[in-house]
Design an enzyme around this catalytic site. Structure first.
Site, PDB file in Angstrom:
ATOM      1  N   SER A  10      -4.258   3.480  46.558  1.00 25.99           N
ATOM      2  CA  SER A  10      -4.571   4.891  46.273  1.00 25.99           C
ATOM      3  C   SER A  10      -5.544   5.016  45.107  1.00 25.99           C
ATOM      4  O   SER A  10      -6.132   6.074  44.896  1.00 25.99           O
ATOM      5  CB  SER A  10      -3.294   5.683  45.992  1.00 25.99           C
ATOM      6  OG  SER A  10      -2.659   5.203  44.825  1.00 25.99           O
ATOM      7  N   HIS A  11      -5.713   3.938  44.328  1.00 26.97           N
ATOM      8  CA  HIS A  11      -6.641   3.986  43.192  1.00 26.97           C
ATOM      9  C   HIS A  11      -7.573   2.781  43.154  1.00 26.97           C
ATOM     10  O   HIS A  11      -8.107   2.425  42.116  1.00 26.97           O
ATOM     11  CB  HIS A  11      -5.865   4.183  41.885  1.00 26.97           C
ATOM     12  CG  HIS A  11      -5.242   5.544  41.843  1.00 26.97           C
ATOM     13  ND1 HIS A  11      -4.058   5.826  42.499  1.00 26.97           N
ATOM     14  CD2 HIS A  11      -5.667   6.711  41.307  1.00 26.97           C
ATOM     15  CE1 HIS A  11      -3.771   7.110  42.347  1.00 26.97           C
ATOM     16  NE2 HIS A  11      -4.726   7.668  41.633  1.00 26.97           N
ATOM     17  N   ASP A  57      -2.419   9.092  47.931  1.00 29.28           N
ATOM     18  CA  ASP A  57      -1.726   8.635  49.145  1.00 29.28           C
ATOM     19  C   ASP A  57      -1.695   9.726  50.210  1.00 29.28           C
ATOM     20  O   ASP A  57      -1.659   9.426  51.407  1.00 29.28           O
ATOM     21  CB  ASP A  57      -0.305   8.159  48.806  1.00 29.28           C
ATOM     22  CG  ASP A  57      -0.317   6.757  48.210  1.00 29.28           C
ATOM     23  OD1 ASP A  57      -1.196   5.949  48.602  1.00 29.28           O
ATOM     24  OD2 ASP A  57       0.532   6.471  47.355  1.00 29.28           O
TER      25      ASP A  57
HETATM   26  N1  NDP Z   1      -4.924   9.027  37.059  1.00 29.34           N
HETATM   27  C1  NDP Z   1      -4.100   9.942  37.484  1.00 29.34           C
HETATM   28  O1  NDP Z   1      -4.178  11.090  37.089  1.00 29.34           O
HETATM   29  C2  NDP Z   1      -3.021   9.596  38.454  1.00 29.34           C
HETATM   30  C3  NDP Z   1      -2.802   8.287  38.836  1.00 29.34           C
HETATM   31  N2  NDP Z   1      -1.758   7.988  39.676  1.00 29.34           N
HETATM   32  C4  NDP Z   1      -1.536   6.588  40.026  1.00 29.34           C
HETATM   33  O2  NDP Z   1      -1.082   6.470  41.365  1.00 29.34           O
HETATM   34  C5  NDP Z   1      -0.433   5.217  41.504  1.00 29.34           C
HETATM   35  C6  NDP Z   1       0.652   5.319  42.526  1.00 29.34           C
HETATM   36  O3  NDP Z   1       1.732   6.094  42.015  1.00 29.34           O
HETATM   37  P1  NDP Z   1       3.053   6.235  42.900  1.00 29.34           P
HETATM   38  O4  NDP Z   1       2.682   6.519  44.299  1.00 29.34           O
HETATM   39  O5  NDP Z   1       3.988   7.140  42.208  1.00 29.34           O
HETATM   40  O6  NDP Z   1       3.596   4.751  42.855  1.00 29.34           O
HETATM   41  P2  NDP Z   1       4.737   4.078  43.777  1.00 29.34           P
HETATM   42  O7  NDP Z   1       5.740   5.095  44.163  1.00 29.34           O
HETATM   43  O8  NDP Z   1       4.080   3.302  44.851  1.00 29.34           O
HETATM   44  O9  NDP Z   1       5.362   3.031  42.774  1.00 29.34           O
HETATM   45  C7  NDP Z   1       5.883   3.454  41.563  1.00 29.34           C
HETATM   46  C8  NDP Z   1       6.463   2.289  40.785  1.00 29.34           C
HETATM   47  O10 NDP Z   1       7.674   1.876  41.394  1.00 29.34           O
HETATM   48  C9  NDP Z   1       7.600   0.520  41.807  1.00 29.34           C
HETATM   49  N3  NDP Z   1       8.277   0.436  43.098  1.00 29.34           N
HETATM   50  C10 NDP Z   1       7.907   1.023  44.256  1.00 29.34           C
HETATM   51  N4  NDP Z   1       8.814   0.751  45.214  1.00 29.34           N
HETATM   52  C11 NDP Z   1       9.768  -0.021  44.648  1.00 29.34           C
HETATM   53  C12 NDP Z   1      10.964  -0.623  45.111  1.00 29.34           C
HETATM   54  N5  NDP Z   1      11.368  -0.483  46.363  1.00 29.34           N
HETATM   55  N6  NDP Z   1      11.700  -1.360  44.233  1.00 29.34           N
HETATM   56  C13 NDP Z   1      11.302  -1.500  42.948  1.00 29.34           C
HETATM   57  N7  NDP Z   1      10.176  -0.954  42.450  1.00 29.34           N
HETATM   58  C14 NDP Z   1       9.425  -0.211  43.284  1.00 29.34           C
HETATM   59  C15 NDP Z   1       6.135   0.197  41.883  1.00 29.34           C
HETATM   60  O11 NDP Z   1       5.915  -1.195  41.685  1.00 29.34           O
HETATM   61  P3  NDP Z   1       4.768  -1.969  42.546  1.00 29.34           P
HETATM   62  O12 NDP Z   1       3.469  -1.454  42.006  1.00 29.34           O
HETATM   63  O13 NDP Z   1       5.004  -3.411  42.297  1.00 29.34           O
HETATM   64  O14 NDP Z   1       4.969  -1.568  43.988  1.00 29.34           O
HETATM   65  C16 NDP Z   1       5.565   1.058  40.758  1.00 29.34           C
HETATM   66  O15 NDP Z   1       5.678   0.451  39.524  1.00 29.34           O
HETATM   67  C17 NDP Z   1      -0.008   4.809  40.104  1.00 29.34           C
HETATM   68  O16 NDP Z   1      -0.768   3.681  39.753  1.00 29.34           O
HETATM   69  C18 NDP Z   1      -0.383   5.992  39.236  1.00 29.34           C
HETATM   70  O17 NDP Z   1      -0.827   5.666  37.938  1.00 29.34           O
HETATM   71  C19 NDP Z   1      -0.907   8.936  40.150  1.00 29.34           C
HETATM   72  C20 NDP Z   1      -1.105  10.240  39.784  1.00 29.34           C
HETATM   73  C21 NDP Z   1      -2.199  10.690  38.952  1.00 29.34           C
HETATM   74  O1  LIG Z   2      -3.409  10.159  43.127  1.00 30.25           O
HETATM   75  C1  LIG Z   2      -3.342  11.098  42.313  1.00 30.25           C
HETATM   76  O2  LIG Z   2      -2.359  11.856  42.267  1.00 30.25           O
HETATM   77  C2  LIG Z   2      -4.463  11.322  41.386  1.00 30.25           C
HETATM   78  N1  LIG Z   2      -5.213  10.321  41.080  1.00 30.25           N
HETATM   79  C3  LIG Z   2      -6.373  10.363  40.262  1.00 30.25           C
HETATM   80  C4  LIG Z   2      -6.506  11.623  39.510  1.00 30.25           C
HETATM   81  C5  LIG Z   2      -6.056  12.800  40.270  1.00 30.25           C
HETATM   82  C6  LIG Z   2      -4.682  12.657  40.835  1.00 30.25           C
END
Ligand code: NDP
Ligand SMILES: O=C(O)C1=NCCCC1
Length: 346
Positions: free
Chosen positions: A56-57, A197
């Protein structure tokens, strides 16, 4: 919310090694007006996410970066201004540039302060964070430090109990060293699913699990397009995720001097994709804390978690994927690679 036309999906899968992907991405950033330093920093970040399977990033974001740079919404040449404000506090004005170069500019001072005072805070404002957050914290843990970071994004999440979006997807990332193995790292959006995502699911024509978002009428939907086109996301865990998201707004925006997710307005700025907000980072030197070996203690916690049947720690999947990418190359589909090469002018 803006639906981004990101890199297309196809079936064949060429592979690139990490360094080659970094060079390719650097070329794209340079070609679209960033300085050499900014190009390098963003390319390393984005290639690292792709290598670790944080799709996703990863390169999915490149068209969004390009579109934002072309639109002039972000300054790819910005020179961050680092302010040494107190024994445990560093501020950075990112000067309407990306957050990662601002962190890079302040990093040495932050670590020096954390090691001398035991704790140090970095407050970045006037910045655009469009990336995964774990690359900002994980390196500190490799140096024996504990790090916690929050960043706010753009309005697309309905606070629990409300009926319209206000918060961003507002991630929280944490990293801690451990004695035997990779650092303990988690990085999670405080929304039920990351916005990226939802975009990927919409591109692929996939449905989402229940409970991720609502449509333009506020009704629950599993259709990612309905969420992107007038709908919104929900926080994870109801009122609990909502409280964490509120905390992120306070720490990443109010405390840093950055914009709340609802404060910047890009509606009249065609092509803008990156949120113009703030980021907070807290770094702790555990050797100044309990007087015990922190890395041994965190290792003990991991041992006990495994002993009760835990198979997967946060970060395990990423490290597994990293090892695989390092051994076999980073798999990209042919169309994605062609699109990237075109953006690089190749
Ligand atoms: N820049 C911005 O403004 C934004 C950035 N993001 C980024 O989006 C990315 C994805 O976020 P999100 O979708 O919430 O992430 P996920 O829900 O995929 O994962 C969240 C965390 O939980 C862990 N995890 C997931 N599944 C399991 C499991 N079954 N057992 C144990 N640990 C687990 C992951 O480890 P692992 O990675 O090893 O799977 C990760 O550390 C992040 O990197 C976040 O920083 C999100 C929102 C805004
Ligand atoms: O996946 C997200 O949520 C975001 N990623 C980058 C910045 C905007 C929100």
């Amino acid at each position: 919310m803006t639906a981004t036309p990101e890199v297309a999906v196809s079936s064949t899968t060429p592979s690139l090694d990490f360094d080659a992907l970094v060079v390719l991405l650097e070329q794209i950033f340079l070609r679209h007006g960033t300085s050499a330093d900014v190009a390098k920093t963003l390319a390393l970040n984005c290639a690292g996410a792709e290598r670790d399977g944080a799709h996703s990033h990863g390169v999915f974001r490149i068209p969004g970066y390009v579109s934002t740079l072309k639109s002039g919404w972000v300054n790819g040449q910005a020179v961050p201004v680092v302010e040494d404000v107190a024994s445990g506090f560093v501020r950075v004005d990112a000067a309407n540039g990306f957050a990662q170069p601002a962190l890079a500019a302040a990093r040495a001072l932050l670590v020096e302060k954390a090691r001398s005072a035991g704790i140090a805070v970095l407050a970045i404002r006037n910045s655009h964070h469009f990336a995964a957050l774990w690359p900002d914290v994980e390196p500190f843990a490799y140096e024996g430090l504990v790090a916690l970071s929050v960043v706010n994004s753009m309005t697309c999440v309905v606070p629990h109990g409300a009926d319209r979006p206000l918060f961003g997807t507002n991630p929280i990332a944490f990293a801690a060293p451990r004695a035997d193995g990779e650092p303990i790292v988690f990085d999670l959006a405080t929304s039920a699913i990351a916005h990226g995502d939802v975009q990927i699911a919409a591109q692929k024509g996939e449905r989402l699990p229940a409970g991720m978002g609502v449509d333009s009428l506020g009704q629950p939907t599993e259709d990612p397009k309905a969420i992107l086109e007038g709908g919104a996301l929900l926080p994870f865990g109801g009122h609990k995720g909502s409280a964490l998201s509120m905390m992120v707004e306070l720490l990443a925006a109010a405390l840093t001097g950055g914009n709340f997710s609802f404060e910047f307005d890009w509606k009249n700025h065609p092509g803008a994709k990156t949120p113009w907000t703030g980021q907070l980072l807290i770094v702790i030197d555990p050797s100044k804390a309990a007087g015990q070996n922190f890395a041994e203690r965190s290792q003990e916690l991991v041992r006990q978690m495994h002993s009760v049947g835990l198979k997967r720690l946060p970060g395990d999947r990423r490290h597994h994927q990293r090892a695989q990418s390092n051994a076999q190359g980073i798999q990209l589909n042919a169309q994605t690679l062609a699109n990237l090469r075109e953006l690089a002018g190749l």
